[in-house]
Design an enzyme around this catalytic site. Structure first.
Site, mmCIF file in Angstrom:
data_model
loop_
_atom_site.group_PDB
_atom_site.id
_atom_site.type_symbol
_atom_site.label_atom_id
_atom_site.label_comp_id
_atom_site.label_asym_id
_atom_site.label_seq_id
_atom_site.Cartn_x
_atom_site.Cartn_y
_atom_site.Cartn_z
ATOM 1 N N ASP A 146 -6.997 1.510 6.933
ATOM 2 C CA ASP A 146 -7.582 2.638 7.661
ATOM 3 C C ASP A 146 -8.796 3.214 6.942
ATOM 4 O O ASP A 146 -9.842 3.432 7.557
ATOM 5 C CB ASP A 146 -6.533 3.718 7.954
ATOM 6 C CG ASP A 146 -5.678 4.069 6.747
ATOM 7 O OD1 ASP A 146 -5.657 3.287 5.776
ATOM 8 O OD2 ASP A 146 -5.031 5.129 6.758
ATOM 9 N N ASP A 147 -8.689 3.416 5.630
ATOM 10 C CA ASP A 147 -9.815 3.980 4.885
ATOM 11 C C ASP A 147 -11.026 3.046 4.924
ATOM 12 O O ASP A 147 -12.155 3.493 5.083
ATOM 13 C CB ASP A 147 -9.415 4.217 3.413
ATOM 14 C CG ASP A 147 -8.574 5.484 3.246
ATOM 15 O OD1 ASP A 147 -8.693 6.391 4.093
ATOM 16 O OD2 ASP A 147 -7.793 5.550 2.275
ATOM 17 N N TYR A 184 29.051 -3.991 -5.866
ATOM 18 C CA TYR A 184 27.834 -3.218 -6.130
ATOM 19 C C TYR A 184 27.236 -2.598 -4.865
ATOM 20 O O TYR A 184 27.249 -3.215 -3.795
ATOM 21 C CB TYR A 184 26.746 -4.110 -6.748
ATOM 22 C CG TYR A 184 27.076 -4.630 -8.121
ATOM 23 C CD1 TYR A 184 27.325 -3.758 -9.176
ATOM 24 C CD2 TYR A 184 27.120 -6.000 -8.357
ATOM 25 C CE1 TYR A 184 27.616 -4.250 -10.437
ATOM 26 C CE2 TYR A 184 27.413 -6.501 -9.629
ATOM 27 C CZ TYR A 184 27.663 -5.616 -10.661
ATOM 28 O OH TYR A 184 27.946 -6.106 -11.908
ATOM 29 N N GLY A 224 -5.343 -3.105 -1.375
ATOM 30 C CA GLY A 224 -4.267 -3.999 -1.790
ATOM 31 C C GLY A 224 -4.258 -5.279 -0.988
ATOM 32 O O GLY A 224 -4.617 -5.291 0.182
ATOM 33 N N TYR A 240 5.133 -5.809 -4.613
ATOM 34 C CA TYR A 240 4.097 -6.773 -5.001
ATOM 35 C C TYR A 240 4.429 -8.193 -4.556
ATOM 36 O O TYR A 240 3.537 -8.977 -4.253
ATOM 37 C CB TYR A 240 3.879 -6.717 -6.515
ATOM 38 C CG TYR A 240 3.416 -5.350 -6.959
ATOM 39 C CD1 TYR A 240 2.065 -5.012 -6.875
ATOM 40 C CD2 TYR A 240 4.306 -4.390 -7.385
ATOM 41 C CE1 TYR A 240 1.625 -3.755 -7.231
ATOM 42 C CE2 TYR A 240 3.876 -3.118 -7.747
ATOM 43 C CZ TYR A 240 2.537 -2.807 -7.670
ATOM 44 O OH TYR A 240 2.101 -1.556 -8.012
ATOM 45 N N GLU A 241 5.735 -8.517 -4.520
ATOM 46 C CA GLU A 241 6.176 -9.854 -4.137
ATOM 47 C C GLU A 241 5.693 -10.252 -2.748
ATOM 48 O O GLU A 241 5.585 -11.448 -2.446
ATOM 49 C CB GLU A 241 7.710 -9.919 -4.105
ATOM 50 C CG GLU A 241 8.403 -9.626 -5.406
ATOM 51 C CD GLU A 241 8.559 -8.135 -5.690
ATOM 52 O OE1 GLU A 241 7.989 -7.319 -4.948
ATOM 53 O OE2 GLU A 241 9.254 -7.807 -6.653
ATOM 54 N N ARG A 265 -10.658 -1.015 -4.822
ATOM 55 C CA ARG A 265 -10.332 0.188 -4.059
ATOM 56 C C ARG A 265 -11.508 1.171 -3.946
ATOM 57 O O ARG A 265 -11.339 2.296 -3.503
ATOM 58 C CB ARG A 265 -9.115 0.883 -4.681
ATOM 59 C CG ARG A 265 -7.850 0.074 -4.499
ATOM 60 C CD ARG A 265 -6.594 0.838 -4.829
ATOM 61 N NE ARG A 265 -5.434 -0.017 -4.643
ATOM 62 C CZ ARG A 265 -4.786 -0.152 -3.482
ATOM 63 N NH1 ARG A 265 -5.161 0.511 -2.425
ATOM 64 N NH2 ARG A 265 -3.756 -0.969 -3.391
ATOM 65 N N ASP A 320 1.633 -2.495 5.303
ATOM 66 C CA ASP A 320 2.473 -1.378 5.737
ATOM 67 C C ASP A 320 2.633 -1.302 7.252
ATOM 68 O O ASP A 320 3.516 -0.610 7.749
ATOM 69 C CB ASP A 320 1.891 -0.037 5.251
ATOM 70 C CG ASP A 320 1.906 0.067 3.738
ATOM 71 O OD1 ASP A 320 2.596 -0.734 3.091
ATOM 72 O OD2 ASP A 320 1.221 0.958 3.213
ATOM 73 N N LYS A 338 -6.288 -4.647 8.213
ATOM 74 C CA LYS A 338 -5.398 -5.199 7.202
ATOM 75 C C LYS A 338 -4.479 -4.126 6.659
ATOM 76 O O LYS A 338 -4.938 -3.034 6.371
ATOM 77 C CB LYS A 338 -6.220 -5.752 6.033
ATOM 78 C CG LYS A 338 -5.395 -6.207 4.855
ATOM 79 C CD LYS A 338 -5.945 -5.701 3.509
ATOM 80 C CE LYS A 338 -5.685 -4.219 3.332
ATOM 81 N NZ LYS A 338 -5.990 -3.738 1.960
ATOM 82 N N THR A 339 -3.234 -4.374 6.524
ATOM 83 C CA THR A 339 -2.309 -3.641 5.664
ATOM 84 C C THR A 339 -0.886 -4.113 5.887
ATOM 85 O O THR A 339 -0.435 -4.235 7.017
ATOM 86 C CB THR A 339 -2.347 -2.100 5.840
ATOM 87 O OG1 THR A 339 -1.122 -1.567 5.313
ATOM 88 C CG2 THR A 339 -2.420 -1.675 7.280
ATOM 89 N N GLU A 354 9.352 3.567 0.381
ATOM 90 C CA GLU A 354 8.645 4.033 -0.810
ATOM 91 C C GLU A 354 8.212 5.495 -0.719
ATOM 92 O O GLU A 354 8.312 6.238 -1.690
ATOM 93 C CB GLU A 354 7.398 3.144 -0.962
ATOM 94 C CG GLU A 354 6.603 3.318 -2.197
ATOM 95 C CD GLU A 354 5.349 2.465 -2.132
ATOM 96 O OE1 GLU A 354 4.987 1.981 -1.035
ATOM 97 O OE2 GLU A 354 4.734 2.260 -3.189
ATOM 98 N N MET A 402 8.044 -1.256 -0.048
ATOM 99 C CA MET A 402 6.699 -0.698 0.053
ATOM 100 C C MET A 402 6.508 -0.020 1.403
ATOM 101 O O MET A 402 7.085 -0.428 2.403
ATOM 102 C CB MET A 402 5.645 -1.785 -0.138
ATOM 103 C CG MET A 402 4.967 -1.687 -1.493
ATOM 104 S SD MET A 402 3.582 -2.823 -1.664
ATOM 105 C CE MET A 402 3.239 -2.611 -3.427
ATOM 106 N N GLY A 403 5.682 0.975 1.446
ATOM 107 C CA GLY A 403 5.423 1.721 2.672
ATOM 108 C C GLY A 403 5.386 3.203 2.348
ATOM 109 O O GLY A 403 6.402 3.862 2.403
ATOM 110 N N ARG A 404 4.208 3.699 2.000
ATOM 111 C CA ARG A 404 4.101 5.069 1.534
ATOM 112 C C ARG A 404 4.045 6.044 2.698
ATOM 113 O O ARG A 404 4.777 7.026 2.733
ATOM 114 C CB ARG A 404 2.835 5.205 0.684
ATOM 115 C CG ARG A 404 2.842 6.371 -0.291
ATOM 116 C CD ARG A 404 1.538 6.427 -1.053
ATOM 117 N NE ARG A 404 0.424 6.575 -0.142
ATOM 118 C CZ ARG A 404 0.026 7.736 0.385
ATOM 119 N NH1 ARG A 404 0.646 8.850 0.079
ATOM 120 N NH2 ARG A 404 -0.999 7.789 1.211
#
Lengths: 551, 551
Positions: B175-176, B243, B81, B423-424, B145, B205, B202-203, B311, B250-252
């Protein structure tokens, strides 16, 4: 780490909004112009506003001032959804009142118009004002969606004004709120109650504008916020090359926001509701148009893209429009009966009552849409922002592409991601433009009050030009009124400004969109800048520049 | 109106990234340090990487340079990503190679790692590089990917490298991808094929970091983008007062993004997955905790608020975790059988096969969730970003509040709006920090190549301090490896850095969150600034400052 405010906020509190010399000099006089008749329904409006109809346009010009320097007590209220710059409008009003007479006072009504007739307010001191200069949001005094129109509400306003010794009230709001300002001004004029009422043009949708008002405030900040995000997503789409992003943008009645964001980012598709209406497009037409772009792009090896959708689209579709009208009429007639029913039975009831094509259409809709369509807001409008139009469309486009795939007409891959940008854009720090503009609006409102005027909205011209050329004045609200049906009743309203298909902003878009559809012409406007080169941090939006013939 | 790039982009192209004198001086030498054993599974890793295991840490220091000045041909590839700064990493690499020898060439592989083994590339010329300096996105050469790990893929890389006469390959990824860089380095070392492989961290996250690397690039830009939007929404919530905003970020695997955004905006609730895991919280616990804050606030007359959700939350819930493990095992065993089934039958198949508590849990889930849970990405991970966790939680909180209302324990109003920001934040213009940092990373990578190293990730320390104090070097990828199960197989991986509950960023959050829950302590960080006061436009994020003891 002590965190009361962010570093940027600390700097923004110190920003000095720019004003044209007319206002900054302090030598301000009011020049009266001619009376402008409403574009339609003049007779009805004259009848509804006998005391305040016929006021002339006014301009604020430099010259020997004959404006009052007596101490004034002025109230201010924020109405409706937030828009960036509300706090600066109040700051400008405050500074102008204090500059004319340090004894003058500013009262902030809390939680919107309800704060007036329920007598809830705070005095706005220099300390309070200073802690909100150039900030976003409406949190200084809150906002609300109550109207000022019933006898009870009007009398409540009068009572509060009497108790406080209010000379004037400034209503900061959109078309409905400015209409309410006219109603209150008329009420006071009729009763000879000495309360002046002045409106300011607020709305991020950019639809409270006309020949007297170049732009409503908050639009610039909102569109730049959305354009920033859309620009990022365009870049993301082109980097990953695997998603179609369906992005819904705020704007129920008009598509100015979507059009401006399209001009700033150059996406592959942007649907403009006003065009959809003019061409009598159906839901099927829109789905087909988007799917065709997907096919064209797939043929170039591009299985990604960005599609902008205005929030109010569904109401502009030929088939949906008739359906919504039928539904609106039914909901009006059967309002109490429907409200008495348990939620799950309302849909069945409506499905059974709606006849013909509209009944068929309603029955075919997804259940979630069927339910949401039964909700209305306090203005009697459909709560269209609750509809997930972006997902609805993405699903329909996917279904169409699958059909075409089976027919061999499409060989690409389609994977959609949906977004809705709305709330993000209403409460950010105002752009330098909105900060300057709203400060001037508040400053000008104070001058109209000092001039003894009532029933006016502050007018603003030449906004696409540098601040020095900006011109402020007042337009009688009655001159902007027309008659429209709301909940089945004919009511005076300020007609919303729609995207005009023969004007430069749409024309520029129309001339370029076929190229944008297939080639990747994405632009990255980036985040709003408050410092740096003036061409970046003081830039005007494309709509204003194109309208003014400056691009 | 000619629009190739925006005004801001035109200015950003001219920005000169800051570098510490060590790099900027050109007098760079490599200082070798000690060998660092992997934290776990050292024996297995040594066995898997016999040729490249045991390399020492290295530091880039100022001094008489003995680095090669021979012309080099270097390849670069973007993997996974997008993250802001990827283009600058390439620009830094390009400038450093050209500074050492103008005859050196840089090859950009297209569309990610696949571009290497399918031999798709472009030469990166000065003109190309200059049109992407300081821009966001990975669109200069695209990304993908695909992995580099099978025999076929490794041989494909070798073949392309041979044809191009590549001396080195720089892999920009998470990492991958850095693990893949080690695998390729080992392959080349074993075969004595003269290709050096260097990775960059890079990431967005923020989970590719450790004692050698203060921060992965792209995190700073992403969190500032999200914090801007969350800050705006906090201000909107407080303005309208009606509201509850449930915002998924994001952040799995790790909650660094959510934690940092919470530190920057001070919302009412922020769920941190690592804490949920440590405390063995169930879904029910999380729902109760949020609902309790809503009740507390309602008692203060506040029926609005902002709630941040990472996320990956669902995977960290005690009950969900077991369920996901069972599901993962089942999907691994029955992969082909499930893929052979029509989509609508897969859910039934899995529901029937999953036994015990996990089976019960799966059967109770909404149908949409049941389906999404069967999807996996190419890394064998659950596609958790497809789950609408924010809506799921908002619905469950509402249901809980309704129960409590019936019991008289809650008297407020609850209306939820949901958002997902992801994505933003990946493709915006990099912050000055990320622009400077990535340029330095690329510049440092070139020095490691000139020093003949392979199987290293560029290391970066002191990043919370001014640029002058930044220290770069290299850490052998093998020193960062550990063994983990993926799709049922034990594989070497770089362990993701998780939020540590005993470290300063979380501790600061934990010490303040009870106050933030009830009082409105919202902060508005505002949009990313590229100009203006250094404390605004060059600021470090809170995570880094707190970790470094600077706040």
């Amino acid at each position: 780490m002590s965190h009361h405010i962010s570093s940027l906020e600390a700097h923004r509190l110190q920003y000095k909004p720019k004003m044209p010399k007319t206002l900054a000099s302090g030598r301000i006089k009011i020049e009266k112009g001619s009376f402008v008749e409403p574009k339609a329904n003049a007779a009805e409006i004259k009848q509804l506003f006998p005391a305040t109809y016929g006021y002339p346009l006014v301009r604020l010009v430099e010259g020997e001032s004959d404006l009052s320097t007596a101490p004034l007590c002025v109230g201010v209220v924020l109405s409706g959804g937030p828009a960036a710059g509300g706090h600066n409008a109040i700051a400008g009003l405050f500074d102008a009142l204090k500059a004319a007479n340090p004894q003058s006072r500013l009262i902030g009504f809390l939680g919107g118009p309800k704060g007036i007739f329920t007598n809830k307010w705070i005095e706005l001191t220099a300390e309070k004002i200073d802690s909100y200069r150039n900030t976003g949001g409406f949190d200084m005094i809150g906002s609300g969606r109550d109207k000022i129109e019933t006898k009870e509400q009007l009398e409540g306003c009068e009572k509060t004004a009497k108790e406080l010794g209010l000379n004037a009230l400034v209503v900061i709001g959109g078309d409905d709120s400015n209409t309410n300002a006219a109603v209150l001004a008329e009420y006071c004029a009729t009763k000879k109650f000495p309360l002046q009422v002045i409106g300011l043009p607020k709305t991020i949708d950019g639809d409270m504008r006309n020949e007297f008002i170049d732009m409503s405030f908050g639009f610039d900040t909102a569109v730049r916020t959305y354009a920033y995000l859309v620009g990022n997503i365009c870049r993301d789409a082109r980097s990953g090359r695997k998603y179609y992003h369906f992005i819904k943008l705020m704007g129920r009645s008009a598509s100015h926001v979507t059009l401006e964001v399209a001009l700033q980012t150059q996406p592959n598709v942007a649907i403009i509701s006003e065009e959809v209406k003019a061409r009598k497009h159906t839901l099927d037409d829109v789905v087909t148009a988007i799917a065709q772009v997907v096919v064209q792009r797939a043929e170039e090896g591009k299985n990604y893209g960005v599609i902008l959708i205005p929030e109010g689209l569904l109401e502009f579709l030929a088939d949906f429009k008739v359906f919504l009208k039928d539904l609106g009429a039914l909901l009006g007639q059967e309002e109490k009966q429907i409200e008495a029913l348990p939620k799950e039975e309302r849909v069945k009831f409506v499905a059974a009552k709606l006849s013909g094509a509209s009944g068929e259409l309603y029955k075919k809709l997804p259940a979630s849409l069927q339910e949401v369509l039964l909700q209305r807001d306090s203005h009697g409008n459909l709560t269209v922002s609750q509809l997930e139009t972006e997902k609805f469309l993405a699903d329909l486009v996917e279904a169409r592409l699958n059909e075409w795939k089976e027919q061999g007409r499409y060989k690409g891959k389609f994977s959609a991601i949906t977004h809705f940008f709305g709330y993000e854009g209403r409460c950010g720090f105002p752009t330098n433009f909105d900060a300057d503009y709203t400060y001037c609006l508040g400053y000008a409102a104070a001058q109209l009050i000092r001039g003894g005027l009532s029933g006016y909205t502050v007018s603003a011209k030449n906004l696409a030009h540098p601040v020095e050329k900006w011109e402020f004045g007042g337009v009688p609200v009655t001159s902007m009124l027309t008659m429209e049906h709301r909940k089945g009743e004919l009511k005076p309203v300020i007609a919303k400004a729609l995207v005009e298909l023969d004007k430069a902003p749409f024309q520029y878009f129309a001339a370029n969109r076929e190229r944008w559809a297939v080639e990747d012409c994405y632009l990255s406007p980036g985040p709003i800048q408050y410092f740096g080169p003036s061409e970046v941090c003081d830039a005007r939006n494309k709509t204003m520049l194109l309208e003014a013939g400056l691009e």
